[in-house]
Design an enzyme around this catalytic site. Structure first.
Site, PDB file in Angstrom:
ATOM      1  CG  ASP A  82      -1.786   1.180   1.412  1.00  0.00           C
ATOM      2  OD1 ASP A  82      -1.722   2.147   0.482  1.00  0.00           O
ATOM      3  OD2 ASP A  82      -2.336   1.344   2.425  1.00  0.00           O
TER       4      ASP A  82
ATOM      5  CE  LYS B 236      -1.678   7.009  -3.296  1.00  0.00           C
ATOM      6  NZ  LYS B 236      -2.263   5.919  -2.406  1.00  0.00           N
TER       7      LYS B 236
ATOM      8  CD  GLU C  21      -5.079   3.621  -2.709  1.00  0.00           C
ATOM      9  OE1 GLU C  21      -5.836   4.407  -2.040  1.00  0.00           O
ATOM     10  OE2 GLU C  21      -3.974   4.096  -2.708  1.00  0.00           O
TER      11      GLU C  21
ATOM     12  CG  ASP D 164      -9.016   5.294   1.783  1.00  0.00           C
ATOM     13  OD1 ASP D 164      -8.528   5.956   2.876  1.00  0.00           O
ATOM     14  OD2 ASP D 164      -8.202   4.826   0.919  1.00  0.00           O
TER      15      ASP D 164
END
Length: 618
Positions: free
Chosen positions: A23, A86, A186, A210
């Protein structure tokens, strides 16, 4: 070097080797594997903790630290400490222009659609290189903890990541010495961690909520026959648990009658307050009052006041859920499961409001920090062929793509894509008046086409004569269930079109595929550095072409001294193009760009004022 057995029918690997699930997060990253008891488990190497902060620090002597050690430099050496990389993966400067103040390090603006670069000292890094450093750290931790080499991984990305962001993640894995078997969404990974989607008979519609440290997203997925389809995603890339901490800090500043500007200017104090706020937020899981001191500052807060402070932020996430359902054309009552992901979902108010909104209890049994990595490990286990209960669809054994400027391979269908599949990308011309475009199709894993296998070549003829960058050419790849690849090129403004069929795996043996995969990992570092020099050179040549054309067409708007300095900088750039130093090329591009930007702005102002007078300029 160890040989690797690959089952070409499924693209799966035989069981001798551990494949990890990773992850790669905005704030923290982690790695998981399937343990000998056949259960997914996160790796905690040498007691350093499960979570590896996604932070990279560059020291004065070129030393690089990643994770916990790098995090300490966020306060003491922010300009050489890169975080939230990211957010930059696969992005152009234009994508992130509105958020540039968020970053304490220098993100290079070259005023184009090309991908961003980060400048640390005199070195230019791409988000791919920086992500690779984080992945390398995860790989090292996994190898140390498992006492075995780790060369293959499944990496997760947000469901809303586009093609170039996914490819950038894949490239980062390759640069870290990992063969990335699959890029998994994800929310899909989180579902797998709960066993949802493992039963091929099951049909479900699920919501994955999330809420991480810095980002929020919600995805609505439909699962049928073990296939996950993303119906809709929504969210806010600058909303997360950090906002909860900030709200607490602001509250304490106000209650202690402190000057907010002074507190924020004192990096040590503001950091202490932020860490204390994080402590308070976590404490409300098991107590209703938090009461501590930092020096003379009282840090007092009760749970109900905390919930009032964060209510508006949580309501923002609920509005995103509402929008996602609307886009997915699904009603709350049609959602079968709600899965909670991200450390910030531990907050009681968040769980309560999400459960109330969807009208059902939420899944929070699996650690929300770990759920995505655990699901990635399950997906890795599926790819390794270790789960007989799951049917793997046929996949492409090698990547398919086309040749771009400088002899580089631009992947359009990555290896391990499920078959049938289709993908495409848009290209343009690099020279004024270009009327033909050569399209050369390759198969393989290397960055330079000369190392790959050529499948076909054709010319798209009859592109209308336009300035460089104007034509829009869509190149689409369609790979059918029989393994026939149809390539179609179409110039969108004129409708000029050409297509060709090829069979990619014709005449290629399992051993050759195996060798190509091994070579791609062995040469990843050299390939990437070569690619970067070629890309820098191409960018530099384009810059020289554009500026020389600008000087020629607009000499009356530029003074003699400005022209002389511009020509001098062009000369410097041309000299660096002959060498192989990408940093020197980028530095020369940057300097030429900075010097000439005011001319372009001046010309634009002149054009506007002339147009206002009702005249046109040539």
């Amino acid at each position: 070097m160890a040989k690797v057995s690959i089952n070409l029918a499924t693209g799966s690997l035989q069981k001798e080797e551990i494949i990890v699930g990773i992850d790669l997060g905005t704030t923290n990253s982690l790695v998981a594997f399937i343990n000998p008891d056949k259960n997914p488990q996160v790796i905690n190497d040498a007691g350093k903790g499960v979570l590896v902060p996604s932070v990279v620090h560059f020291g004065p002597a070129g030393e690089i630290s990643v994770g916990n050690e790098a995090k300490e430099y966020l306060i003491t050496d922010p300009q050489n400490t890169v975080f939230s990389v990211k957010r930059l993966l696969g992005r152009s400067y234009n994508d992130i222009e509105n958020y540039k103040d968020f970053f304490s390090y220098k993100v290079i603006d070259d005023n184009t659609e090309s991908l961003v670069k980060i400048k640390v000292g005199d070195t230019f890094y791409t988000p791919i290189e920086l992500s690779a450093l984080i992945l390398k750290e995860l790989k090292a931790r996994a190898e140390h903890a498992l006492k075995t080499p780790v060369n293959r991984a499944v990496i997760t990305v947000p469901a809303y990541f586009n093609d170039s962001q996914r490819q950038a993640t894949r490239d980062a894995g390759k640069l870290a010495g990992l063969d990335v078997l699959r890029i998994v969404n994800e929310p899909t990974a989180a579902s797998l961690a709960y066993g949802i989607g493992l039963n091929p008979e099951e049909t479900k519609t699920i919501a994955v909520y999330d809420l991480g440290g810095g980002t929020f997203d919600v995805s609505i997925l439909q699962i049928q026959n073990g296939i996950f389809e993303v119906l809709a995603t929504n969210g806010d890339t600058f909303l997360g648990g950090d906002d909860f901490d900030r709200a607490i800090v602001d509250y304490w500043i106000e209650k202690n009658q402190l000057n907010k500007a002074e507190v924020l200017a004192d990096t040590s104090l503001s950091q202490q307050l932020r860490l204390k706020a994080e402590e308070a937020k976590k404490a409300f899981a098991y107590q209703s009052l938090f009461n501590e001191k930092i020096g003379e500052i009282w840090c007092t807060l009760d749970r109900s006041s905390f919930e009032e402070l964060i209510l508006a932020k949580v309501q923002q996430t609920i509005a995103c859920c509402q929008n996602a359902l609307k886009d997915a054309k699904v009603d709350q009552s049609q959602i079968d499961e709600v899965i909670m992901v991200g450390g910030s979902t531990r907050t009681a108010l968040v769980k309560k409001m999400v459960a109330e909104f969807f009208g059902r209890p939420v899944h929070d049994e699996v650690n929300p920090d770990e759920v995505v990595a655990l699901g990635a490990a399950i997906q890795a286990d599926v790819l390794a062929g270790n789960r007989s209960d799951i049917l793997l669809l046929d996949v492409t054994p090698l990547s398919l793509g086309i040749e771009t400027m400088g002899g580089l391979m631009d992947v359009i269908i990555p290896r391990n894509s499920k078959v049938p599949t289709k993908a495409g990308r848009q290209y343009t011309t690099s020279v004024d008046g270009q009327v033909n475009m050569k399209i050369a199709v390759y198969q393989g894993e290397r960055d330079l086409v000369k190392e790959n296998r050529k499948l076909a070549e054709f010319n798209l003829k009859g592109i209308p004569s336009m300035p460089a960058g104007f034509p829009k050419v869509d190149i689409n790849f369609l790979l059918n269930a029989d393994g026939i690849l149809k390539i179609q090129a179409i110039e969108l403004r004129s409708g000029v079109k050409q297509e060709i069929d090829v069979k990619p795996t014709y005449g290629i043996t399992d051993d050759q595929v195996e060798q190509m995969l091994l070579d791609s990992i062995t040469h990843a570092k050299d390939d990437v550095s070569q690619r970067m020099v070629i890309e820098a050179r191409t960018e530099g040549e384009q810059m020289v072409y554009t500026v020389e054309r600008f000087l020629k067409n607009n000499s009356s708007f530029i003074s003699e001294s400005e022209t002389a300095e511009t020509l001098k900088l062009i000369g410097v750039l041309k000299n660096t193009l002959n060498g192989g130093d990408k940093d020197a090329i980028h530095k020369a591009i940057d300097e030429l760009n900075e010097f000439t930007r005011p001319f372009a702005e001046r010309l634009m102002d002149e054009a506007i004022s002339t147009a206002m007078k009702g005249k046109s300029i040539g």
